[in-house]
Design an enzyme around this catalytic site. Structure first.
Site, mmCIF file in Angstrom:
data_model
loop_
_atom_site.group_PDB
_atom_site.id
_atom_site.type_symbol
_atom_site.label_atom_id
_atom_site.label_comp_id
_atom_site.label_asym_id
_atom_site.label_seq_id
_atom_site.Cartn_x
_atom_site.Cartn_y
_atom_site.Cartn_z
ATOM 1 N N GLU A 83 -1.324 -30.732 92.716
ATOM 2 C CA GLU A 83 -1.931 -30.146 91.509
ATOM 3 C C GLU A 83 -2.247 -31.221 90.479
ATOM 4 O OE1 GLU A 83 0.292 -26.841 89.946
ATOM 5 O OE2 GLU A 83 -0.486 -25.480 91.481
ATOM 6 N N ASP A 104 8.248 18.009 78.634
ATOM 7 C CA ASP A 104 7.920 17.775 77.224
ATOM 8 C C ASP A 104 9.167 17.805 76.345
ATOM 9 O OD1 ASP A 104 5.237 17.378 77.532
ATOM 10 O OD2 ASP A 104 4.629 19.354 76.832
ATOM 11 N N ASN A 158 -3.063 10.362 66.713
ATOM 12 C CA ASN A 158 -4.478 10.718 66.800
ATOM 13 C C ASN A 158 -5.326 9.487 67.129
ATOM 14 O OD1 ASN A 158 -4.833 9.240 64.408
ATOM 15 N ND2 ASN A 158 -4.842 11.042 63.106
ATOM 16 N N SER A 195 -3.949 14.362 75.123
ATOM 17 C CA SER A 195 -3.074 14.809 76.202
ATOM 18 C C SER A 195 -3.852 15.587 77.258
ATOM 19 C CB SER A 195 -1.962 15.679 75.622
ATOM 20 O OG SER A 195 -0.935 15.869 76.549
ATOM 21 N N GLU A 206 -2.249 12.442 83.102
ATOM 22 C CA GLU A 206 -0.999 12.237 82.372
ATOM 23 C C GLU A 206 0.094 13.131 82.969
ATOM 24 O OE1 GLU A 206 0.666 12.711 77.773
ATOM 25 O OE2 GLU A 206 -1.121 13.800 78.418
ATOM 26 N N HIS A 207 -0.198 14.416 83.097
ATOM 27 C CA HIS A 207 0.715 15.372 83.721
ATOM 28 C C HIS A 207 0.051 15.952 84.962
ATOM 29 C CE1 HIS A 207 1.411 15.666 79.262
ATOM 30 N NE2 HIS A 207 2.663 15.493 79.650
ATOM 31 N N HIS A 214 5.263 -33.573 86.225
ATOM 32 C CA HIS A 214 6.069 -32.571 86.920
ATOM 33 C C HIS A 214 6.817 -33.218 88.098
ATOM 34 C CE1 HIS A 214 3.803 -29.676 84.568
ATOM 35 N NE2 HIS A 214 4.414 -28.652 85.148
ATOM 36 N N TYR A 232 6.375 5.746 66.275
ATOM 37 C CA TYR A 232 5.469 6.596 65.500
ATOM 38 C C TYR A 232 5.577 8.017 66.026
ATOM 39 C CZ TYR A 232 1.627 8.541 62.940
ATOM 40 O OH TYR A 232 0.894 9.326 62.086
ATOM 41 N N GLN A 277 -1.041 23.068 77.537
ATOM 42 C CA GLN A 277 -1.699 21.781 77.317
ATOM 43 C C GLN A 277 -2.809 21.905 76.274
ATOM 44 O OE1 GLN A 277 -0.585 18.919 78.940
ATOM 45 N NE2 GLN A 277 -1.774 18.076 77.271
ATOM 46 N N GLN A 328 -2.170 3.495 58.740
ATOM 47 C CA GLN A 328 -1.411 2.704 57.766
ATOM 48 C C GLN A 328 0.047 2.530 58.194
ATOM 49 O OE1 GLN A 328 -2.891 5.609 57.190
ATOM 50 N NE2 GLN A 328 -1.727 6.945 55.821
ATOM 51 N N HIS A 369 -2.200 21.603 72.423
ATOM 52 C CA HIS A 369 -1.849 20.312 71.817
ATOM 53 C C HIS A 369 -2.893 19.880 70.799
ATOM 54 C CE1 HIS A 369 1.804 18.582 73.395
ATOM 55 N NE2 HIS A 369 1.496 18.932 74.630
#
Length: 426
Positions: free
Chosen positions: A410, A356, A209, A233, A322-323, A415, A124, A255, A186, A258
């Site tokens: 067990e 980036d 988003n 971000s 994140e960064h 087994h 995506y 940043q 969607q 964004h």
């Protein structure tokens, strides 16, 4: 911007907060989209494209003619930049190829792993205010290197039903199989369930988003794997008195532009630097084309002065950005103490924008504190590892008693019998 000086540790939880959206409202909408796309297929996708992206589409798939045309619409300068970035991303991710090694754990018992590409992946790529063609490279290049058989890309079209030319050019260059003009939740629903037009994939990658992120999370509960949870971000900057305030301000604003819910944090031991950065941010902000977005983002952002670098490292590892940019005299030493971060940028000449776009590292990274447990996208994200083992008759004799004793304790008799029946045959 307000400078927060020497906050008590009891105040840190508040300072560590990110912006929060109304999850309840999002979840109701996204569940409806996922459900209707699953049951109605293309008809539901078309309806939601009309509702959310404000476009009426006759077909979703980008045609070969549109892809070919994209190259002619770009300047040679941009095409050269895309090629350079692609080459660096390729070099970095090719170095991550897994080489399995056969291990004899016991005489006659050999075990090994093999990395196998995920056959069908969905990417995506956000459109909206800033079509992120760099994200195409960050996702499609490692998918191709890993050997994914089908690489599907969804991205929202503009009101004329077109996909930005740089996205199409980057997709062709990186090896995307099919491109679809579908955005938002969607698009996630279409890739998660499959429709008459869009193939179902096994794992979905990419930022988006709040609704895209929500759709990925909900779909991952039962229908498809995803790369990671993700949110707005963010960047944290560690700086001392040696840092350049102009550089820090530029990183802050890169940043902030964004999105309105992005977040920037400066952590420093220098009150003087904090004051300089505040003034420089205001000056640089005036020159931004996305000034209104950045200004809104700065409302979520903070400049914090702490007593020493020990406190700063503790704060950063709690925040798990994140960064993370480190602009200090001893940045390599501090970097060794970082345990929670998506991607780290060292020294005054390593801006976050390098990662980036074109240094080669991946910019699809964990946000919202998820760097405490998640890695950013890498070659391993596009493969699964299958384990193999082969045991000789002597190997089973060597290991058999251990297996049978454990199985017996067990209370799993079958087994135990699976081993003993083979040993009895010997």
């Amino acid at each position: 911007m307000t400078i927060i000086k020497y906050p008590l540790k009891s105040e840190w939880p508040y300072l560590l907060k990110r912006s929060i959206n109304d999850i309840t409202a999002m979840a109701d909408t996204v569940r409806k989209v996922l459900r209707e796309v699953q049951t109605e297929g293309d008809a539901a996708v078309k309806r939601y494209e009309r509702l959310f992206d404000k476009v009426e589409l006759d077909s979703f798939q980008v045609s070969e003619e549109e892809i070919e045309e994209a190259g002619s619409l770009l300047s040679n300068e941009l095409k050269e930049a895309i090629h350079t970035a692609k080459d660096n991303i390729e070099k970095f991710h090719e170095a991550q190829l897994f080489v399995g090694k056969k291990i004899e754990t016991t005489p006659g018992v050999v075990c090994w792993q093999k990395a196998v590409a995920i056959e069908k992946v969905g990417l995506y790529v956000p459109g909206g205010t800033a079509p992120l063609f760099s994200t195409v490279l960050m996702l499609a290049v490692p998918a191709r290197i890993a050997g994914c058989g089908e690489i599907i890309l969804c991205t929202p079209p503009n009101p004329k039903g077109k996909v930005p030319a740089p996205i199409l050019y980057a997709a062709r260059l990186a090896g995307v199989s099919k491109i679809f003009k579908i955005g938002g939740s969607q698009a996630i629903a279409a890739m998660a369930h499959g429709t008459e037009t869009v193939p179902k994939v096994y794992k979905i990658f990419g930022p988006g988003n709040f609704y895209v992120t929500g759709a990925k999370l909900l779909a991952s509960l039962k229908d498809v794997a995803i790369d990671m949870p993700a949110g707005p971000s963010e960047v944290a900057v560690i700086a001392d008195e040696t840092a350049n305030p102009d550089f820090i301000a530029a990183d802050f604003l890169s940043q902030a532009e964004h999105g309105v819910d992005s977040q920037s944090i400066l952590l420093t031991t220098s009150e003087a630097l904090a004051e300089k950065v505040t003034g420089t941010i205001e000056k640089q902000l005036l020159a931004l084309s996305r000034r209104e977005i950045a200004q809104k983002s700065l409302e979520n952002s903070r400049i914090i002065v702490l007593a020493n670098m020990d406190e700063i490292i503790e704060f950063v590892n709690s925040y798990a950005p994140e960064h993370l940019i480190i602009q200090t005299a001893d940045y390599n030493e501090l970097a060794e103490r970082v345990v929670n971060a998506g991607s780290v940028f060292l020294g005054p000449y390593t801006p976050e924008s390098a990662g980036d776009y074109a240094s080669g590292t991946n910019h699809t990274l964990p946000t919202h504190g998820f760097a405490k447990a998640y890695s950013g996208v890498n070659l391993d994200s596009f493969v699964k590892k299958i384990t193999f083992q082969e045991i000789t008759p002597d190997g089973l004799r060597q290991l058999g008693k251990t297996i049978m004793v454990m199985a017996e304790h067990e209370q799993l008799g079958a087994h135990k019998r699976a081993v003993s029946i083979r040993l009895e045959e010997e």
